[in-house]
Every structure is written in structure tokens, then in C-alpha cells.
Write a protein that holds these residues in place. Structure first.
Motif, PDB file in Angstrom:
ATOM      1  N   ALA A  40      -9.425 -39.640 -33.446  1.00 15.48           N
ATOM      2  CA  ALA A  40      -8.813 -38.671 -32.484  1.00 15.48           C
ATOM      3  C   ALA A  40      -7.553 -39.051 -31.954  1.00 15.48           C
ATOM      4  O   ALA A  40      -7.231 -40.090 -31.562  1.00 15.48           O
ATOM      5  CB  ALA A  40      -9.770 -38.319 -31.227  1.00 15.48           C
ATOM      6  N   LYS A  41      -6.435 -38.196 -32.120  1.00 14.13           N
ATOM      7  CA  LYS A  41      -5.062 -38.505 -31.765  1.00 14.13           C
ATOM      8  C   LYS A  41      -4.893 -38.681 -30.204  1.00 14.13           C
ATOM      9  O   LYS A  41      -4.164 -39.726 -29.769  1.00 14.13           O
ATOM     10  CB  LYS A  41      -4.214 -37.306 -31.977  1.00 14.13           C
ATOM     11  N   GLU A  42      -5.732 -38.085 -29.274  1.00 11.58           N
ATOM     12  CA  GLU A  42      -5.560 -38.307 -27.940  1.00 11.58           C
ATOM     13  C   GLU A  42      -5.668 -39.744 -27.619  1.00 11.58           C
ATOM     14  O   GLU A  42      -5.077 -40.459 -26.730  1.00 11.58           O
ATOM     15  CB  GLU A  42      -6.593 -37.353 -27.102  1.00 11.58           C
ATOM     16  N   VAL A  79      -5.937 -38.227 -38.635  1.00  8.74           N
ATOM     17  CA  VAL A  79      -5.945 -38.091 -37.298  1.00  8.74           C
ATOM     18  C   VAL A  79      -6.115 -36.768 -36.838  1.00  8.74           C
ATOM     19  O   VAL A  79      -5.414 -35.869 -37.382  1.00  8.74           O
ATOM     20  CB  VAL A  79      -4.849 -38.604 -36.631  1.00  8.74           C
ATOM     21  N   LEU A  80      -7.421 -36.352 -36.137  1.00  6.62           N
ATOM     22  CA  LEU A  80      -7.480 -34.988 -35.775  1.00  6.62           C
ATOM     23  C   LEU A  80      -7.021 -35.026 -34.183  1.00  6.62           C
ATOM     24  O   LEU A  80      -7.023 -35.535 -33.419  1.00  6.62           O
ATOM     25  CB  LEU A  80      -9.065 -34.441 -35.985  1.00  6.62           C
ATOM     26  N   GLN A  81      -6.688 -33.527 -33.749  1.00  3.24           N
ATOM     27  CA  GLN A  81      -6.041 -33.574 -32.813  1.00  3.24           C
ATOM     28  C   GLN A  81      -7.015 -32.231 -31.993  1.00  3.24           C
ATOM     29  O   GLN A  81      -7.342 -31.307 -32.657  1.00  3.24           O
ATOM     30  CB  GLN A  81      -4.550 -32.748 -32.644  1.00  3.24           C
ATOM     31  N   GLU A  82      -7.416 -32.781 -30.747  1.00  2.00           N
ATOM     32  CA  GLU A  82      -8.106 -31.484 -30.110  1.00  2.00           C
ATOM     33  C   GLU A  82      -7.401 -30.292 -29.589  1.00  2.00           C
ATOM     34  O   GLU A  82      -6.147 -30.260 -29.642  1.00  2.00           O
ATOM     35  CB  GLU A  82      -8.742 -32.271 -28.629  1.00  2.00           C
ATOM     36  N   SER A  83      -8.289 -29.154 -29.615  1.00  2.70           N
ATOM     37  CA  SER A  83      -7.483 -27.965 -29.518  1.00  2.70           C
ATOM     38  C   SER A  83      -8.730 -27.124 -28.532  1.00  2.70           C
ATOM     39  O   SER A  83      -9.899 -27.191 -29.055  1.00  2.70           O
ATOM     40  CB  SER A  83      -7.473 -27.159 -30.654  1.00  2.70           C
TER      41      SER A  83
END
Length: 609
Positions: free
Chosen positions: A36-38, A97-101
Motif C-alpha cells: 500500500a502506498k499510504e 504499489v497500490l493507492q487507496e481510493s
């Protein structure tokens, strides 16, 4: 000549195919990690799919994946609450890397793919939301008919008596339907189980009693002239390290109907979650059944986790379903290794499709009722779809002094078997019953929302021989009553002509106080035979100062009634449910409440269709 001709044709076709295929396309096993990117945390259960195909896999407990592909293929990385990414395969290593939305949370992730790699050696760390792919139709699922509770006049029926229910299977099953793009059948929606899927911030017990009662009252959201009463129970919490020794028997259905990623494969991954959290003093045996029943692993110490996992990994599905024989053998082994004062429990993993030997509902009930006298409890975990026998499993759990959950994905397994291990597996109070007496000076009529299968006769409340529900360590239980205040005009209360041959006795209220009702509770200690009683009263000041939890729980109750198309849904709408749930979000560390809102949005869209 013909042979030479066809040889030339075949060679020409092969040459043409080779000329079309990209020169750079080479088979490769792509490996990588999804984070996760965060916060850099690993994402468990992320879907990794080869675009344009049904070939895919899921990231494991370390966020890692491995998939066979060709260079030049496009991999699609999808995860609930994150922006989907597409990556081209250029080498054997590909980290993502995935970004939350927030917007992605509103989408229904219902992906059809073939799972190529199973999730193994799952640890006890918090699991993010992972949805198991669902592709099958649901031709032969079975649910017990629910005859919805109606309004009862206080002058005729002043007492309401029922057994508590901590099961939450209907919620997971409802979620499975909605994620597949279908509204659940009405009889699959047990409103009390939707409400009790969530834990609420009730006061903890003090003193010797293992259970504490909490009450509050406010305006009814779907019928504002009515009042809504919430009764909450909280069981004593026990730290995991202080729980009594567990003597567990995994009873696993390995019949042909359990074949597949959503069934036996998910069972294996689920039980590994539990194994990872066993203490050295805990013990596990494994019993399986298909055409016949057999012991696959004798009772083994929790210190030998790898041995238990290896036995789980070796399980394969095939054959008919001799569930009755499996239950008998599991109880026999549980009794053989019985721990006085411990948590002696069978964990049954099945789709409920028993078809060999003892298989009828009544015969299985008698078997379970007999065996529960030994002090061995039964937890029933439901899996699969298409031939899921919900009604049968619900009855088994009720008769076995246990609980019933539906496991539709690995996150739900983690919730049931890890996060709520004590509540799921260790009973602190058994045969828990509630009896509510309404004050006719304040209440004209009332309706218990849900609990249709748990209703008791009023005299059962004081009958210690009558079986009732169990509460595990830290469990919360919630019940709602919709109340028509005295003096309010309502069609729901109904009217009856005056009697010709006798005159009904007039009820003279003993008090014109603000007392709305009295709640009485009976419970037994897990190894006891005599019940104890707790009693509190609830006054109504006609205000609407209710808790955040009241708002959220009443939104869930409204949703259940709307899914069932209840005769008493009043002014309920999906938008009203969403708005009310948002005001009741409060603390939502694991995202269950936000997921509920997403499910309501899905149902709203499906209902329009």
C-alpha cells in the motif's frame, strides 16, 4: 503426394503462427510483492489477473504472488478500496504499489478467474478485505422459511421471551449474494444476524455475572411516531493467553460438493489461520468425511503447528457426504481427549449437504442434542454456494450449544477464527434467555425484530431444562423492539370486536411511571445446570438522545427489513439507511461498517434493476 501436401500445409500454418506471435514473448514465472502506498503495508488477497484471460492468483500473507505468464502480457492488480493498476510483464520480478481510493470502495469487486496459487501459511496479522471469486449460479440452496414477527398487544401478551443468538452467518451469506450481483432470497436474511455481525460499545460486566445488560430508546427511523428500544448484552472479556486449554476437533467435509477454491481450498486457508494462533497447551485432532468418516490426525499439540498444517494440506475433495458418521466420530474423539474446565469443541466445516447415513434434519438434531450433554460444544462454519444448506447448519449450531458463521472470504475467516477467537470458541455463559415485560401504561403494542427461530414460550424462561443460546468471551448481542406508544393511532395494532359471551378483564396499570419495560435475563455457567437471573428496567423520557451505535445498528435493522420486503418496513429506503449508517460510523478500525455502506449501495443498484 497427399502426405507431402499436408506436411507443407502444416509447416505453412506453423510459420504463419510464429510470424504473428511477438518475437519477445517468452514464458516466465512472474514474482513480486504488492504493498500500500499510504503506509507501505503488504496487501493480502490482492487479485493478480492476466488481462483477457481467467488465469490469476492472490497475494499471500506476505503480500507476495507468483504467476506463469509471457513477456508482454498485461497483469491487472485489483483490490477493494484501491485504484486498479495494469502492468506489462517485462521480467520475472514485478513489485506493485497500490493507492487507496475512497471511490473504489463504492465499487463491487466481483471478479471471475481461476485461482492459480493458493494462500498458504496465513499468519495472524490483520487481513485486509479479500473477496473470493464467485461464478456459479445458485440452483439448490436451502433456507428455512421465516414467518416475520408481528405486533403484539401488551394487554393480551405482556411478555416477550426468546433465546439470544450470536450467529452472524446470514451477514456473510448476504454479502456473498450482493458481491455476485444478486439480491439474497428473503429467507436468507435473518435480520438479527445482520445486526449482530457488528460489535458495539456496551458496558462490560462487573462482579460475578458474566453478562451485563444495556438499554436505550429513541425514535424509530422507519416510523417516527413509534419508539425503538435497543437491548444490548456484553459478555465478559478474557485475554487470549488466559483462555482455558482448547481441545479442538476439526471436522471437515471433503465430499465432492466441497471441491474448489471457494470451498475446501478456503477451508484449508481458514483453519491455518486458527492453527497459527494455537498455544502449546492447546490440542487439535482432524476428522474428515465423504462416503465414510475417518481420523486424519490424532489429537496433536499446538506446538507442532507444521504437522497440523501438513495434515490440512493433504486433504482432497471427492465422494458422497456421510455427515452424520463424521459428527459421531468427531464427538467420540473430543470425548476421548476431554479437558475438564477446558474449551472442548468441534469445528465443523461444510456446505451442509449431508446425503449418506444420518442425514435428515430431525435425526441430526437428536444426535447433536444427545452429544451436547457431554460438555462438547459445536461451531459450524459454512462454505460454498450452489448447494449450500443454510437451514440445516443453523439448526446444528443451535442444538450443539455453539455458533454458526458463513465464510465467504479469507478476511471473514480471520475475523471469526483470529480477531474474535475467544468469542467464537470459548463460552462464558450458556442457555442465555431474555424475557421482556412491557408496561401497558406506556406501551400499546410491540414487535421483536428478528429472532423468529429463537422464540420461546413464556414459561420456558424459568425452565432450566429448556435449551437456549450461548455467549462467548467478549461477545455482544443486540435485540430491537419496535414499540407503539400508548394512545398512538396505528393500523399495526389492529382492532378486534368486543366479545359477546364474556367481557375481558380490565388491566389497571400498577404505575403510571415512565418505565417502558423490564428486561430479565437468565444464564448458566458453561459447566452448570442451574440458571441465575439479572433484571433491569428502562424508562422513556420521549427524547431522542441515542448513541452512535444505536444509529448504526438501527440502520442495519432497517436494511434487513428492506431486503426482506418486510410488511413493517415503513418509510425505509436505501438512501435513509446509508445516511443513518454514516452518522453511526464511530470507530471503524477494521472497515466493517464502511463495507456495510458499500453493500447497501450495491443493493440499491440491484433493486433498481
Amino acid at each position: 503426394m497427399k502426405t507431402k501436401y499436408w506436411t507443407i500445409v502444416v509447416l505453412a500454418l506453423l510459420t504463419a503462427m510464429m510470424s504473428v506471435a511477438p518475437a519477445s514473448a517468452k514464458p516466465v514465472t512472474v514474482k513480486g510483492k504488492v504493498t500500500a502506498k499510504e503506509d507501505g503495508s503488504v496487501i493480502i488477497g490482492c487479485s493478480v489477473l492476466i488481462k483477457g484471460t481467467r488465469n490469476g492468483t492472490l497475494t499471500d500473507t506476505d503480500g507476495k504472488y507468483a504467476i506463469s505468464a509471457n513477456t508482454g502480457d498485461t497483469l491487472v492488480f485489483s483490490y477493494i478500496g484501491c485504484i486498479t493498476q495494469e502492468k506489462t510483464v517485462k521480467s520475472a520480478k514485478l513489485n506493485v504499489v497500490l493507492q487507496e481510493s475512497p471511490e473504489a470502495l463504492k465499487e463491487s469487486m466481483v471478479t471471475g478467474y481461476t485461482v492459480g496459487e493458493s494462500v498458504e501459511d496465513v499468519s495472524s496479522e490483520e487481513i485486509r478485505i479479500m473477496y473470493v471469486p464467485v461464478r456459479q449460479e445458485l440452483p439448490s440452496e436451502e433456507y428455512n422459511e421465516i414467518v416475520e414477527n408481528g405486533f403484539m398487544k401488551v394487554k393480551d401478551t405482556p411478555l416477550s421471551t426468546f433465546s439470544i443468538d450470536v450467529d452472524a452467518a446470514a451477514y456473510g451469506n448476504m454479502r456473498r449474494y450482493l458481491n455476485k450481483g444478486q439480491l439474497p432470497p428473503a429467507d436468507a436474511v435473518r435480520t438479527e444476524e445482520l445486526i449482530n455481525y457488528f460489535s458495539y460499545d456496551y458496558a462490560k460486566p462487573t462482579g460475578d455475572a458474566p453478562v451485563k445488560i444495556t438499554t436505550e430508546v429513541g425514535a424509530c427511523p422507519w416510523n417516527p411516531v413509534h419508539r425503538l428500544v435497543r437491548i444490548g448484552l456484553k459478555a465478559r472479556e478474557i485475554p487470549t493467553e488466559n483462555l482455558p486449554v482448547s481441545n479442538l476437533v476439526f471436522l471437515i467435509d471433503v465430499s465432492g460438493s466441497m471441491y474448489g477454491a471457494e470451498r475446501l481450498d478456503l477451508v484449508k486457508s481458514s483453519l491455518k489461520l486458527l492453527v497459527n494462533n494455537l498455544r502449546d497447551k492447546d490440542r487439535v485432532a482432524i476428522v474428515v468425511y465423504s462416503g465414510a468418516a475417518g481420523e486424519r490426525l490424532p489429537s496433536t499439540s499446538g506446538s507442532d503447528k507444521q504437522k497440523i498444517k501438513d495434515a490440512i494440506d493433504e486433504l482432497e475433495a471427492g465422494g458422497s457426504t456421510a455427515g452424520g458418521a463424521g459428527i459421531e466420530l468427531a464427538y467420540k474423539i473430543a470425548r476421548k481427549n476431554f479437558v475438564p474446565g477446558g474449551n472442548n469443541r468441534i469445528i465443523l466445516c461444510t456446505d451442509g449437504d449431508f446425503n449418506v447415513g444420518i442425514s435428515s434434519g430431525k435425526a441430526l438434531e437428536k444426535l447433536i442434542e444427545k452429544e451436547r450433554e457431554t460438555g462438547v460444544f459445536l461451531t459450524v462454519l459454512g462454505y460454498g454456494m450452489g448447494n449450500y444448506k443454510d437451514g440445516k447448519m443453523q439448526v446444528l449450531a443451535e442444538k450443539g450449544n455453539g455458533n454458526h458463521a458463513y465464510i465467504d472470504n479469507l478476511q471473514e475467516a480471520n475475523r471469526v477464527l483470529v480477531n474474535e477467537f475467544g468469542a467464537t470458541m470459548h463460552t462464558v455463559a450458556k442457555d442465555v434467555k431474555l424475557q421482556v415485560e412491557f408496561n401497558p401504561a406506556q406501551v400499546q403494542a410491540y414487535r421483536l425484530i428478528g429472532y423468529e427461530s429463537r422464540l420461546l414460550q413464556d414459561e420456558d424462561f424459568n425452565n432450566d431444562a429448556k435449551d437456549a443460546g450461548e455467549m462467548g468471551a467478549g461477545h455482544t448481542v443486540t435485540a430491537f423492539y419496535e414499540v407503539i406508544p400508548a394512545g398512538v393511532e396505528s393500523d399495526y395494532a389492529g382492532k378486534v370486536d368486543e366479545l359477546k359471551y364474556q367481557k375481558p378483564e380490565k388491566t389497571v396499570p400498577v404505575s403510571l411511571s415512565k418505565e417502558l419495560l423490564t428486561v430479565k435475563l437468565r444464564y448458566k455457567q458453561p459447566d452448570g445446570d442451574s440458571s441465575k437471573r439479572i433484571e433491569i428496567t428502562l424508562a422513556d423520557d420521549k427524547a431522542n438522545k441515542v448513541s452512535v451505535d444505536f444509529h448504526f445498528a438501527s440502520a442495519v435493522a432497517m436494511f434487513g427489513q428492506l431486503l426482506r420486503d418486510s410488511d413493517y418496513k415503513g418509510t425505509a429506503t436505501y438512501d435513509k439507511i446509508i445516511s443513518l449508517a454514516k452518522t453511526g460510523l464511530g470507530k471503524d478500525a477494521k472497515g466493517y461498517k464502511r463495507e456495510f455502506i458499500r453493500l447497501v449501495e450495491i443493493a440499491k443498484g440491484l433493486d433498481k434493476e
